[in-house]
Design a protein around this motif. Structure first.
Motif, PDB file in Angstrom:
ATOM      1  N   PRO A   1     -15.495 -22.910  41.113  1.00  0.00           N
ATOM      2  CA  PRO A   1     -16.222 -21.823  40.434  1.00  0.00           C
ATOM      3  C   PRO A   1     -15.760 -21.666  38.992  1.00  0.00           C
ATOM      4  CG  PRO A   1     -14.591 -20.940  41.966  1.00  0.00           C
ATOM      5  CD  PRO A   1     -14.627 -22.413  42.197  1.00  0.00           C
ATOM      6  N   PRO A   2     -16.682 -21.321  38.090  1.00  0.00           N
ATOM      7  CA  PRO A   2     -16.306 -21.097  36.687  1.00  0.00           C
ATOM      8  C   PRO A   2     -15.205 -20.049  36.572  1.00  0.00           C
ATOM      9  CG  PRO A   2     -18.684 -21.188  36.908  1.00  0.00           C
ATOM     10  CD  PRO A   2     -18.130 -21.170  38.305  1.00  0.00           C
ATOM     11  N   GLY A   3     -14.318 -20.288  35.626  1.00  0.00           N
ATOM     12  CA  GLY A   3     -13.217 -19.356  35.406  1.00  0.00           C
ATOM     13  C   GLY A   3     -11.933 -19.774  36.079  1.00  0.00           C
ATOM     14  N   THR A   4     -12.020 -20.678  37.053  1.00  0.00           N
ATOM     15  CA  THR A   4     -10.809 -21.165  37.708  1.00  0.00           C
ATOM     16  C   THR A   4     -10.201 -22.283  36.869  1.00  0.00           C
ATOM     17  OG1 THR A   4     -12.011 -22.806  39.021  1.00  0.00           O
ATOM     18  CG2 THR A   4     -11.742 -20.595  39.975  1.00  0.00           C
ATOM     19  N   PHE A   5      -8.909 -22.512  37.064  1.00  0.00           N
ATOM     20  CA  PHE A   5      -8.234 -23.559  36.288  1.00  0.00           C
ATOM     21  C   PHE A   5      -8.847 -24.938  36.538  1.00  0.00           C
ATOM     22  CE2 PHE A   5      -4.928 -26.848  35.923  1.00  0.00           C
ATOM     23  CZ  PHE A   5      -4.647 -26.731  34.570  1.00  0.00           C
ATOM     24  N   PRO A   6      -9.118 -25.320  37.805  1.00  0.00           N
ATOM     25  CA  PRO A   6      -9.726 -26.646  38.020  1.00  0.00           C
ATOM     26  C   PRO A   6     -11.077 -26.800  37.323  1.00  0.00           C
ATOM     27  CG  PRO A   6      -8.833 -25.803  40.073  1.00  0.00           C
ATOM     28  CD  PRO A   6      -8.783 -24.673  39.091  1.00  0.00           C
ATOM     29  N   HIS A   7     -11.874 -25.731  37.298  1.00  0.00           N
ATOM     30  CA  HIS A   7     -13.172 -25.813  36.628  1.00  0.00           C
ATOM     31  C   HIS A   7     -12.988 -25.958  35.120  1.00  0.00           C
ATOM     32  CE1 HIS A   7     -16.984 -24.339  34.851  1.00  0.00           C
ATOM     33  NE2 HIS A   7     -17.524 -24.950  35.898  1.00  0.00           N
ATOM     34  N   THR A   8     -12.014 -25.237  34.570  1.00  0.00           N
ATOM     35  CA  THR A   8     -11.733 -25.351  33.140  1.00  0.00           C
ATOM     36  C   THR A   8     -11.327 -26.773  32.776  1.00  0.00           C
ATOM     37  OG1 THR A   8     -11.068 -23.033  32.970  1.00  0.00           O
ATOM     38  CG2 THR A   8     -10.265 -24.522  31.256  1.00  0.00           C
ATOM     39  N   ARG A   9     -10.451 -27.366  33.599  1.00  0.00           N
ATOM     40  CA  ARG A   9     -10.033 -28.744  33.349  1.00  0.00           C
ATOM     41  C   ARG A   9     -11.217 -29.702  33.470  1.00  0.00           C
ATOM     42  NH1 ARG A   9      -6.045 -30.323  30.583  1.00  0.00           N
ATOM     43  NH2 ARG A   9      -5.648 -32.158  31.850  1.00  0.00           N
ATOM     44  N   LEU A  10     -12.083 -29.444  34.432  1.00  0.00           N
ATOM     45  CA  LEU A  10     -13.264 -30.283  34.611  1.00  0.00           C
ATOM     46  C   LEU A  10     -14.149 -30.232  33.371  1.00  0.00           C
ATOM     47  CD1 LEU A  10     -15.038 -32.045  36.484  1.00  0.00           C
ATOM     48  CD2 LEU A  10     -16.082 -29.922  37.316  1.00  0.00           C
ATOM     49  N   MET A  11     -14.356 -29.036  32.825  1.00  0.00           N
ATOM     50  CA  MET A  11     -15.186 -28.896  31.631  1.00  0.00           C
ATOM     51  C   MET A  11     -14.528 -29.558  30.419  1.00  0.00           C
ATOM     52  SD  MET A  11     -17.981 -27.522  32.557  1.00  0.00           S
ATOM     53  CE  MET A  11     -17.750 -28.385  34.125  1.00  0.00           C
ATOM     54  N   GLU A  12     -13.204 -29.440  30.311  1.00  0.00           N
ATOM     55  CA  GLU A  12     -12.494 -30.126  29.226  1.00  0.00           C
ATOM     56  C   GLU A  12     -12.714 -31.635  29.321  1.00  0.00           C
ATOM     57  OE1 GLU A  12      -8.496 -28.901  29.854  1.00  0.00           O
ATOM     58  OE2 GLU A  12      -8.660 -27.102  28.620  1.00  0.00           O
ATOM     59  N   ASN A  13     -12.563 -32.161  30.533  1.00  0.00           N
ATOM     60  CA  ASN A  13     -12.721 -33.601  30.728  1.00  0.00           C
ATOM     61  C   ASN A  13     -14.151 -34.059  30.463  1.00  0.00           C
ATOM     62  OD1 ASN A  13     -10.034 -34.076  31.374  1.00  0.00           O
ATOM     63  ND2 ASN A  13     -10.341 -33.717  33.558  1.00  0.00           N
ATOM     64  N   LEU A  14     -15.130 -33.264  30.905  1.00  0.00           N
ATOM     65  CA  LEU A  14     -16.524 -33.618  30.649  1.00  0.00           C
ATOM     66  C   LEU A  14     -16.831 -33.589  29.150  1.00  0.00           C
ATOM     67  CD1 LEU A  14     -18.385 -31.768  33.549  1.00  0.00           C
ATOM     68  CD2 LEU A  14     -18.187 -34.243  33.220  1.00  0.00           C
ATOM     69  N   CYS A  15     -16.226 -32.648  28.459  1.00  0.00           N
ATOM     70  CA  CYS A  15     -16.395 -32.571  27.010  1.00  0.00           C
ATOM     71  C   CYS A  15     -15.838 -33.825  26.344  1.00  0.00           C
ATOM     72  CB  CYS A  15     -15.699 -31.318  26.482  1.00  0.00           C
ATOM     73  SG  CYS A  15     -15.832 -31.104  24.698  1.00  0.00           S
ATOM     74  N   HIS A  16     -14.619 -34.200  26.713  1.00  0.00           N
ATOM     75  CA  HIS A  16     -14.004 -35.406  26.150  1.00  0.00           C
ATOM     76  C   HIS A  16     -14.815 -36.648  26.496  1.00  0.00           C
ATOM     77  CE1 HIS A  16      -9.991 -33.042  26.549  1.00  0.00           C
ATOM     78  NE2 HIS A  16     -10.671 -32.676  25.490  1.00  0.00           N
ATOM     79  N   LEU A  17     -15.301 -36.682  27.724  1.00  0.00           N
ATOM     80  CA  LEU A  17     -16.087 -37.822  28.187  1.00  0.00           C
ATOM     81  C   LEU A  17     -17.363 -37.976  27.367  1.00  0.00           C
ATOM     82  CD1 LEU A  17     -16.750 -40.041  30.194  1.00  0.00           C
ATOM     83  CD2 LEU A  17     -17.370 -38.291  31.864  1.00  0.00           C
ATOM     84  N   ALA A  18     -18.035 -36.870  27.090  1.00  0.00           N
ATOM     85  CA  ALA A  18     -19.269 -36.918  26.302  1.00  0.00           C
ATOM     86  C   ALA A  18     -18.996 -37.371  24.870  1.00  0.00           C
ATOM     87  CB  ALA A  18     -19.936 -35.543  26.304  1.00  0.00           C
ATOM     88  N   LEU A  19     -17.884 -36.931  24.301  1.00  0.00           N
ATOM     89  CA  LEU A  19     -17.571 -37.267  22.911  1.00  0.00           C
ATOM     90  C   LEU A  19     -17.088 -38.705  22.744  1.00  0.00           C
ATOM     91  CD1 LEU A  19     -15.615 -34.035  21.875  1.00  0.00           C
ATOM     92  CD2 LEU A  19     -17.958 -34.639  21.212  1.00  0.00           C
ATOM     93  N   ALA A  20     -16.490 -39.267  23.789  1.00  0.00           N
ATOM     94  CA  ALA A  20     -15.814 -40.560  23.656  1.00  0.00           C
ATOM     95  C   ALA A  20     -16.758 -41.696  23.289  1.00  0.00           C
ATOM     96  CB  ALA A  20     -15.079 -40.895  24.953  1.00  0.00           C
ATOM     97  N   GLY A  21     -17.996 -41.657  23.797  1.00  0.00           N
ATOM     98  CA  GLY A  21     -18.944 -42.721  23.470  1.00  0.00           C
ATOM     99  C   GLY A  21     -19.241 -42.793  21.980  1.00  0.00           C
ATOM    100  N   PRO A  22     -19.741 -41.705  21.395  1.00  0.00           N
ATOM    101  CA  PRO A  22     -20.007 -41.753  19.955  1.00  0.00           C
ATOM    102  C   PRO A  22     -18.752 -41.927  19.112  1.00  0.00           C
ATOM    103  CG  PRO A  22     -20.460 -39.559  20.860  1.00  0.00           C
ATOM    104  CD  PRO A  22     -20.270 -40.477  22.015  1.00  0.00           C
TER     105      PRO A  22
END
Length: 223
Positions: A69-90
């Motif tokens: 669920p949003p707001g939990t530490f695992p969800h925050t880490r997941l969003m951080e990783n997805l953000c990095h993943l999206a940026l890494a290609g460009p």
């Protein structure tokens, strides 16, 4: 001839773009399902399921089984990783092309920017703070891409894609494991790539890692 040259350059840029997504996916714990320079066939798309998703038209990854669920530490880490993943290609594509990695340059890759922006929205609701956060991650991502160890991963993946056009997740994993084993043999200590922090915002800490990478590369093997 000009068209052929331009087409070759576009394909090469795309290969680096795909490789950036793939390597950050592995680092963040999202196993690769399939990579395809020319896009996915109908048969390829049949792999899509709740666990297997397209990151873009060339990259297919496996998602975590658990949802948080949003707001939990695992969800925050997941969003951080997805953000990095999206940026890494460009980031890797721009790095390969010799262009500065800036927010405006990343925005040219609309799909990737939209994914990063959405993921970062769970971390920073204020849009000004979100842009500042993404700007920091882009700068840090560019610096990480330049590390010798990351270049060792990038080379085999880009060569495989250039030769074959597609790459199964098992092939990406095999390269990942082989390079990781080589790093461990050189440094004589375990390397846990999936736990490398992508977002060190301390120049001293990053410099220490750069120096450690250089030391590992220069240190002779002990027989």
């Amino acid at each position: 001839m000009a068209t052929t040259t331009a087409s070759k350059e576009i394909t090469e840029d795309r290969i680096y773009h795909i490789s950036g997504h793939a390597l950050l996916a592995m680092n963040a714990g999202f196993p690769i399902e399939l990579l395809s320079v020319n896009g996915f066939s109908v048969a390829d798309l049949s792999r899509i399921s709740p666990r297997v998703q397209r990151l873009d038209e060339w990259t297919m990854i496996r998602m975590p089984e658990l949802q948080y669920p949003p707001g939990t530490f695992p969800h925050t880490r997941l969003m951080e990783n997805l953000c990095h993943l999206a940026l890494a290609g460009p980031i890797l594509e721009l790095f390969h092309r010799g262009r500065p990695c800036t927010v405006s340059a990343i925005k040219e890759h609309e799909h990737d920017w939209r994914q990063a922006w959405t993921a970062a929205g769970f971390l920073h609701h204020d849009e000004t703070e979100r842009v500042a956060y993404l700007d920091r991650q882009i700068a840090l991502g560019e610096r990480y891409i330049s590390l010798p160890s990351w270049q060792e991963y990038i080379g085999p993946v880009t060569r495989h894609l250039s030769t074959n056009g597609t790459m199964e997740g098992s092939d990406v994993q095999a390269i990942w494991d082989r390079i990781k084993d080589e790093h461990e043999a050189r440094s004589r200590r375990p390397v846990c790539r999936q736990r490398i922090e992508f977002e060190i915002d301390d120049d001293v800490a990053l410099q220490e890692q750069l120096e450690w990478e250089a030391m590992c590369d220069e240190e002779p093997d002990m027989e």
